[in-house]
Design a protein around this motif. Structure first.
Motif, PDB file in Angstrom:
ATOM      1  N   ASP A  89      -2.509  10.087   2.031  1.00 19.12           N
ATOM      2  CA  ASP A  89      -2.839   9.223   3.167  1.00 19.12           C
ATOM      3  C   ASP A  89      -1.780   9.222   4.262  1.00 19.12           C
ATOM      4  O   ASP A  89      -1.043   8.235   4.426  1.00 19.12           O
ATOM      5  CB  ASP A  89      -3.114   7.789   2.666  1.00 19.12           C
ATOM      6  N   ASN A 105       0.466   4.290  -0.982  1.00 13.66           N
ATOM      7  CA  ASN A 105      -0.094   5.616  -0.717  1.00 13.66           C
ATOM      8  C   ASN A 105       0.640   6.704  -1.501  1.00 13.66           C
ATOM      9  O   ASN A 105       0.879   7.819  -1.022  1.00 13.66           O
ATOM     10  CB  ASN A 105      -0.142   5.910   0.777  1.00 13.66           C
ATOM     11  N   ASN A 122       0.873  -1.167   0.000  1.00 13.11           N
ATOM     12  CA  ASN A 122       0.000   0.000   0.000  1.00 13.11           C
ATOM     13  C   ASN A 122       0.914   1.222   0.000  1.00 13.11           C
ATOM     14  O   ASN A 122       1.326   1.694   1.054  1.00 13.11           O
ATOM     15  CB  ASN A 122      -0.865  -0.059   1.266  1.00 13.11           C
TER      16      ASN A 122
HETATM   17 MG    MG Z   1      -4.301   4.506   1.822  1.00 14.64          MG
END
Ligand code: MG
Ligand code: ATP
Length: 249
Positions: free
Chosen positions: A157, A145, A143
């Motif tokens: 994020d 971001n 992830n």
């Molecule tokens: Mg995120």
């Protein structure tokens, strides 16, 4: 403490759709300025402290030359979601009446996975140093971001950063908290991070920290907590021996 100039304040006019890939169930929302935003809700599971981290970290990174989508404060009347059939979303909107965080929506962007080319080493090192400073654990290959938009890299994020605030660990403890870069998307540049350390640390002045902390609206922060954020970040900045990726010089 001096309060910074406020982020722009707008009003939500239409709930478009939920972004189900986000754990906090952010929504795509239109504003009364005709803009389209990703709305991150104060009533989501992580609570308003996640929004505090988004503002402090996002605005700090922007001021240090990284690309972060524009942030605004958005007034939400839960009535705009009344035709939304999903009860979970209805509840989230009701809990989130009032001010939420609007992140400028980047249409056509896609999640960074390295396949479209990596940013230069200096940018990677800067992102790694800054993520370590704010204890951002959310920049892994699973992830990233990071969004690619018009061939540029945008950082999103930051709600999981500054996690000292959940239990208010002491500034001393936060300063000594190592940063585990083994999962970080740019971990390969860790050996180069000490080369940019003194320059980057010098860019983060007390005025800059005060300014970005001042952008958090009173609605999300307890009286007196602005000073605590400043103390914790100032202390971690002053002693980087425990957390600097690549090791302190
Ligand atoms: Mg995120
Ligand atoms: N400004 C934006 N423009 C376009 N898409 C976005 C934007 N912000 C977020 N997204 C999309 O929505 C997803 C979820 O957003 P975000 O990561 O901010 O939410 P979250 O609930 O905090 O997620 P996580 O599950 O990572 O904790 C992103 O991975 C991205 O695909």
């Amino acid at each position: 403490m001096l309060c910074g100039v406020s982020l722009p304040i707008i009003t939500a006019t239409r709930y478009v759709l939920p972004l189900r890939e986000g754990g906090s169930l952010p929504g795509v929302v239109e504003g009364n300025d005709l803009g389209t935003y990703v709305l991150k809700f104060h009533g989501a599971g992580q609570g308003p402290k996640a929004l505090v981290a988004e503002v402090v970290v996002g605005e700090l990174f922007r001021r240090l030359g990284l690309r972060v989508p524009e942030l605004k404060l958005m007034e939400l009347d839960p009535a705009i979601g009344k035709s939304e059939p999903d009860e979970e979303i209805q509840d989230l909107l009701i809990r989130s009446a009032g001010l939420n965080l609007a992140v400028d929506f980047l249409p056509g962007s896609f999640g960074y996975d390295g396949s479209s080319g990596k940013p230069d080493d200096a940018t990677q090192a800067r992102i790694l140093w800054l993520d370590a400073f704010v204890a951002n654990v959310d920049r892994s290959w699973r992830n990233t971001n990071l969004l690619v938009w018009h061939k540029n890299l945008w950082l999103i994020d930051h709600g999981a950063a500054l996690y000292f605030h959940h239990s208010w660990m002491s500034a001393e403890k936060f300063t000594g908290l190592p940063y585990d870069a083994t999962d970080h998307v740019f971990r390969d540049v860790a050996p180069a991070v000490p080369d940019i350390d003194s320059q980057l640390a010098a860019e983060i002045t007390p005025e800059l920290l005060t300014e970005v902390i001042g952008l958090v609206p009173d609605e999300w922060i307890a009286p007196g907590d602005r000073e605590r954020y400043l103390d914790h970040l100032t202390a971690r900045l002053a002693d980087r021996s425990a957390w600097l990726p690549g090791g302190a010089r």
